[in-house]
Design an enzyme around this catalytic site. Structure first.
Site, PDB file in Angstrom:
ATOM      1  N   GLY A 191       0.830  -1.206   0.000  1.00 49.72           N
ATOM      2  CA  GLY A 191       0.000   0.000   0.000  1.00 49.72           C
ATOM      3  C   GLY A 191       0.855   1.242   0.000  1.00 49.72           C
ATOM      4  O   GLY A 191       1.964   1.227  -0.527  1.00 49.72           O
ATOM      5  N   GLU A 213       5.567  -3.056   1.221  1.00 44.48           N
ATOM      6  CA  GLU A 213       5.706  -2.859  -0.215  1.00 44.48           C
ATOM      7  C   GLU A 213       4.982  -1.578  -0.570  1.00 44.48           C
ATOM      8  O   GLU A 213       3.767  -1.558  -0.706  1.00 44.48           O
ATOM      9  CB  GLU A 213       5.129  -4.066  -0.974  1.00 44.48           C
ATOM     10  CG  GLU A 213       5.848  -5.378  -0.696  1.00 44.48           C
ATOM     11  CD  GLU A 213       7.275  -5.391  -1.247  1.00 44.48           C
ATOM     12  OE1 GLU A 213       7.540  -4.654  -2.212  1.00 44.48           O
ATOM     13  OE2 GLU A 213       8.112  -6.139  -0.707  1.00 44.48           O
ATOM     14  N   CYS A 251       2.155   0.256  -8.414  1.00 42.68           N
ATOM     15  CA  CYS A 251       3.291   0.827  -7.697  1.00 42.68           C
ATOM     16  C   CYS A 251       4.541   0.858  -8.578  1.00 42.68           C
ATOM     17  O   CYS A 251       5.445   1.634  -8.336  1.00 42.68           O
ATOM     18  CB  CYS A 251       3.563   0.065  -6.416  1.00 42.68           C
ATOM     19  SG  CYS A 251       3.655  -1.709  -6.651  1.00 42.68           S
TER      20      CYS A 251
END
Lengths: 491, 543
Positions: A191, A213, A251
């Site tokens: 997140g 992460e 991401c």
């Protein structure tokens, strides 16, 4: 476990189940991974449907980024499990005769995996594979922002697994908070950095190790490539790594592109042309680009564009469709660096291009910002390549392609600094959920008598020789052929 | 760059990073009369005060404490040095490691003296457990550094064919090492060696509970190492608090779980990864089937000859069978007399208790009603000299402090069980220890122990030796800590493993790009599943 009302009881039974040792067995671990594989294979249609429903992902994108990648990871884990589980022998110095030592991976216990909405299956199952392969019991909390995927994981996936060892807890932030109050042996969180800090702070209570992460602004350095073929391939890879990866809601997506001023016209022209060619005139209708996950994120992105100075920098796209939560692939040239679009992680289909005098300046540009999860660079220059490797810092560094590092099992996936703590994928997932126990075994047969008090100069000298690995010296001292150093100042 | 040797006033006497933190009044250790040891508190150094060559140090001298502002300045300076790339070079790392090796060679006497001052550590013990271990750690790093620094080539999968990949170790940045008092030299130097090997700038905060070693480290680092990137900050709670408020790229803390939590909470604010080296109650299971004399000696080596039990890897308690306990006690008694003589309070072959606070903490453990009548050996103490004799207790109830808390001193309780296998439950019912020892000749028992007991490390038929093996990571699990170091693990602990992937521009499979067609989906499926036949079929079907 539908509601976390009986959370404590459920967690206690998971802990008990871990303690009984069943999850440590290799056969059990194998069965679980096979279970996950069957879940993916047998429910491919439903998974695609859920991803379409929650994020508007095209089936091909769903397959490429989630289903296919997971099948590959699961097969890899199945084939490697035995090797991962076997203890590693450790070389010992000659001084330790009749001693053996090894590193034995052992499961940590009960672990918590908090996943995200953008790759709801990949980001849930990749860590889960590691947790189960390592022999842990696990609780997975999928993101409530991808509700169809979450319920598929909670209701269908669990039936493929040992229910005594794996639970899926659905819910939003309040459930997440409740889970964080509990005792875990590892917390794996995917997140943003803000919640990452909350997770790590909560982990302090029980000294729980965490893997975080997170994301960050991942730059792509686009060098002035001289061959048109290279240029085209580079731009294609950039665009698919942006708009073709959950509409930039990833991401590891490319956040912005760095180009040299003199290369800008060519780059922009090419980007425009290829975007149209790849995603079509109406990407929403052809479903080549995913939609924005929800209204909040849609408005956040729209807000980024609404800044007048930013709006003025749009060179392609820019249309937003609130009803369908859709934002067109949008390219911007030199929005102000202090505008929010350049200070915050974009996480959407907006691609700013920043121009530099010299492509080497990209190194300073990147270094002046928090360390990103990934740096991409499209270049044929070995000098630039070397400089990027040695001078910049990021979770990973990928040359001449984008996103593929996510599918590589042999390199670790994870950030550094603001982009995260810890790493996973392939064996790294297994390691993340294991404790490497150092085991040394000695025999009673050989003993250096000088190891034990009472102490004297003679023993000290023997130690000196032993630590210098001067065995001849040891023998000489023992035989009385070498005198202990007499400069000792203590006795 | 100026040397920053900050003479801090030890006005705050709360043992922030001691194993147990509470109010104490530690006195100047030189007050203890040590007939055969001529302490020269000035040692061979001139007393170094701050070199007031820069505004920063002048300010420090005026304030006499190291506060948040100074800490911020310090970190900023080091960040700049790190950014300049100086510490990244192989040459810099080697030169610093060589200086450490030189320092260890030249200053062995001073180090031994400081350790004697702080803990009355016997010279030989100081040599074995601190100086030589630091030396071999440094030499190992020097030998292996090139190898450690080399990128690790890895294979890539068919999905990304053709490509190459490697894992590059890069330094994290500016790191903080908070050390402790029981092995004040080794536990400071060993992590610093790791941090330097990995190319970081580093700040060391030694323990104020071992003031002699702390100030020696400050002086030695200033003299031997590059002070633009390697610093020592001395001090207690306020200084540590000021340091912890800063953003570090890694923190390695050695000490108690309680302070470990404080460190981790501070780190969470900046998303700083931490290595926590904590302790716990390390058990030693002693089976009846063994060479008793050797086992007893090794138990002594892992308890009293190990800083008098004041070590995180010292044996905390023994588990043995009811039947065997008397035999074991007899043997330990015999070997203890052999090692330390008839009057163990007189021997100088054992470290003393570090300070008054810990001395009274330990005596309180014995004072408990259910405990004092369980003493089978020892129990004597001398408060003036901070000496406690090796003490063995038998069958102390579980609900006593001595069985709940880490002892960290010369008491050795023996817990008895019916069958030796019952020891697993005794250990597993408590938090995971840093080390679990086992003495036996029974191979099945060894196997079961390794399988069923979880601990940071495990050593069968010996004590302590596993920490000297560079190939083994040293670190705990659960309450005994997170992360590990020693040898290459130190290097890895202070490195970021960057994955680097190289691709060419050709060939390029259009299958990856939209518009998505059914053929593309088929090929993609085949590619990701790695089935060569399916790939060919899909390709043939496509063209």
């Amino acid at each position: 476990m539908d509601s976390p009302r009986n959370l404590q009881g459920d967690l206690e039974s998971l802990r008990l189940y871990f303690r009984c040792g069943r999850t440590k067995e290799a056969s059990w671990r194998k069965t679980q991974i096979k279970g996950l594989l069957n879940f993916i294979k047998e429910n491919e249609g439903d998974i695609m449907k859920a991803l379409k429903q929650d994020l508007g992902k095209h089936r091909a994108e769903a397959y490429r980024d989630e289903i296919g990648t997971l099948i590959k990871s699961l097969n890899y884990a199945l084939n490697s499990l035995k090797a991962w589980m076997s203890p590693k022998k450790v070389k010992l110095p000659a001084v330790a005769v009749l001693t053996t030592a090894e590193l034995l991976p052992e499961p940590l216990g009960l672990v918590l995996i908090v996943s995200a909405w953008n790759f709801p299956f990949g980001l849930s199952l990749e860590p889960l594979i590691g947790a189960l392969a390592a022999g842990n019991t696990a609780v997975l909390k999928p993101s409530e922002l991808a509700p169809a995927c979450s319920s598929l994981l909670a209701n269908t996936m669990t039936s493929y697994l040992d229910g005594n060892a794996v639970k899926v807890v659905e819910g939003g932030p309040s459930v997440g908070e409740q889970l964080l109050q509990e005792r875990w042996d590892k917390i794996f969180f995917t997140g943003n950095a803000r919640v990452g800090r909350i997770v790590m702070s909560a982990a302090v209570k029980y000294l729980t190790p965490v893997a975080l992460e997170l994301g960050g602004k991942c730059p792509a350095v686009l060098d002035s490539l001289s061959f048109s073929f290279d240029r085209e391939v580079a731009v294609k890879r950039i665009l698919v790594g942006k708009f073709g990866t959950c509409a930039g809601q990833a991401c590891i997506t490319i956040d912005y592109v760095l180009v040299e001023k003199k290369f800008l016209p060519k780059a922009v022209e090419l980007m425009k042309a290829i975007t149209t060619k790849m995603f079509g005139e109406n990407p929403r209708e052809t479903n080549t680009v995913a939609r924005i996950v929800n209204r909040r994120h849609f408005l956040r992105l729209k807000n980024l564009l609404d800044d007048p100075t930013v709006k003025a920098s749009i060179v392609y796209g820019g249309k937003t469709d609130e009803e369908n939560l859709f934002i067109e692939p949008t390219i911007l040239v030199d929005p102000p660096l202090e505008a929010e679009i350049m200070t915050e992680e974009i996480f959407g289909p907006l691609l700013p291009i920043i121009t530099l005098e010299n492509i080497e300046d990209s190194i300073e540009f990147i270094k002046a910002r928090p360390r990103p999860l990934t740096i991409y660079a499209f270049t044929k220059s070995k000098t630039l390549e070397r400089k990027l490797v040695s001078e910049t810092s990021s979770g990973s560094l990928v040359f001449n392609d984008a996103i593929i590092q996510y599918a590589a099992d042999t390199i670790p996936f994870g950030g550094v600094g603001e982009s995260g703590i810890g790493r996973y994928h392939g064996k790294f997932s297994f390691d993340t959920f294991s404790h490497e126990k150092a085991v040394a075994r000695r025999s009673f047969l050989v003993d250096f008598w000088f190891r034990f008090p009472p102490w004297n100069d003679y023993k000290l000298q023997l130690f000196r020789e032993a630590y210098n690995f001067d065995y001849l010296g040891v023998i000489f001292v023992v035989l009385g052929l070498k005198k202990p150093k007499s400069d000792s100042h203590v006795v | 760059m100026k040397g920053l040797c900050i003479q801090l006033s030890h006005h705050n006497s709360i043992l922030f990073h001691s194993r147990r933190s509470t109010r104490t009044a530690y006195k100047n250790p030189t007050k203890f009369s040590i007939p055969y040891f001529s302490v020269s508190s000035s040692s061979s150094f001139p007393k170094i005060s701050c070199i007031a060559s820069t505004p920063l140090t002048t300010e420090v001298e005026e304030k006499l404490t190291f506060d948040v502002d100074e800490a911020r300045l310090l970190v900023k300076e080091l960040q700049n040095v790190f950014k300049s790339g100086k510490t990244k070079s192989y040459e810099w790392r080697v030169s610093q490691l060589k200086s450490i090796a030189k320092m260890l060679e030249e200053r062995e006497k001073d180090i031994t003296e400081a350790l004697h001052k702080d803990l009355e550590k016997p010279e030989l013990e100081a040599f074995i457990s601190e100086i030589s271990t630091s030396k071999s750690s440094c030499q190992h790093a020097l030998q292996e550094l090139q190898h450690w620094m080399a990128p690790e080539k890895v294979k890539t999968s068919i999905t990304s064919y053709p490509s190459s990949a490697e894992i590059v170790s890069e330094p994290l940045g500016v790191v903080l090492v908070i050390s402790t008092w029981n092995f004040p030299f080794l536990l400071s130097l060993d992590p610093v060696i790791g941090a330097i090997s990995a190319g970081n700038a580093v700040v060391l905060k030694p323990s104020e509970v071992a003031p002699g070693t702390s100030s020696l480290l400050a002086r030695l680092f200033e003299k031997y190492l590059d002070n633009s990137a390697i610093r020592v900050v001395e001090g207690a709670v306020p200084e540590t608090t000021a340091l912890l408020e800063q953003k570090w790229n890694k923190i390695l803390y050695t000490g108690s779980a309680r302070v470990g939590r404080i460190v981790m909470a501070a780190a969470a604010k900046h998303l700083t990864p931490v290595i926590l080296e904590l302790g716990g109650k390390c058990p030693a299971v002693v089976d009846s089937n063994l060479n008793l004399q050797v086992a007893s000696r090794r138990i002594i080596a892992g308890k009293w000859a190990l800083n008098n039990g004041q070590a995180c890897i010292a044996i905390d308690y023994i588990i043995t069978t009811k039947d065997f306990a008397p035999t074991l006690i007899d043997s330990l008694r015999r070997e203890l007399e052999q090692s330390f003589g008839q009057n163990p309070l007189e021997t100088r072959d054992v470290s003393r208790i570090v300070n008054k606070y810990h001395f009274s903490r330990l005596l309180k453990l014995l004072d408990e009603d259910k405990v004092s009548d369980k003493i089978v050996l020892g129990g004597q103490s001398n408060e003036d000299q901070l000496r406690i004799a090796p003490t063995i207790l038998l069958d102390v109830p579980d609900d006593t402090e001595i069985m709940k808390e880490e002892i960290f001193g010369p008491f050795l309780p023996i817990v008895t069980v019916e069958k030796i296998e019952d020891s697993f439950d005794v250990i597993n019912s408590r938090p995971q220890p840093l080390v679990a020892y086992l003495f036996t000749n029974n191979d099945q028992l060894k196997k079961d122990y390794v399988q069923n007991v979880s601990s940071g490390g495990m050593l069968v038929n010996d004590t302590v030796l596993h920490v000297t093996v560079d190939g083994l990571p040293f670190g705990g699990v659960g309450e005994s800590g997170m992360g590990s170091y020693h040898g290459k693990f130190s290097f890895d602990g202070f490195s970021h493993k960057k994955s680097v992937m190289y691709r060419g521009f050709e060939p390029d499979a259009s299958v990856r790009y939209p518009p998505y067609t059914p053929q593309k989906q088929r090929l993609l499926k085949a590619l990701l599943s790695g089935k060569i036949l399916a790939i060919i079929q899909a390709l043939i079907g496509w063209f």
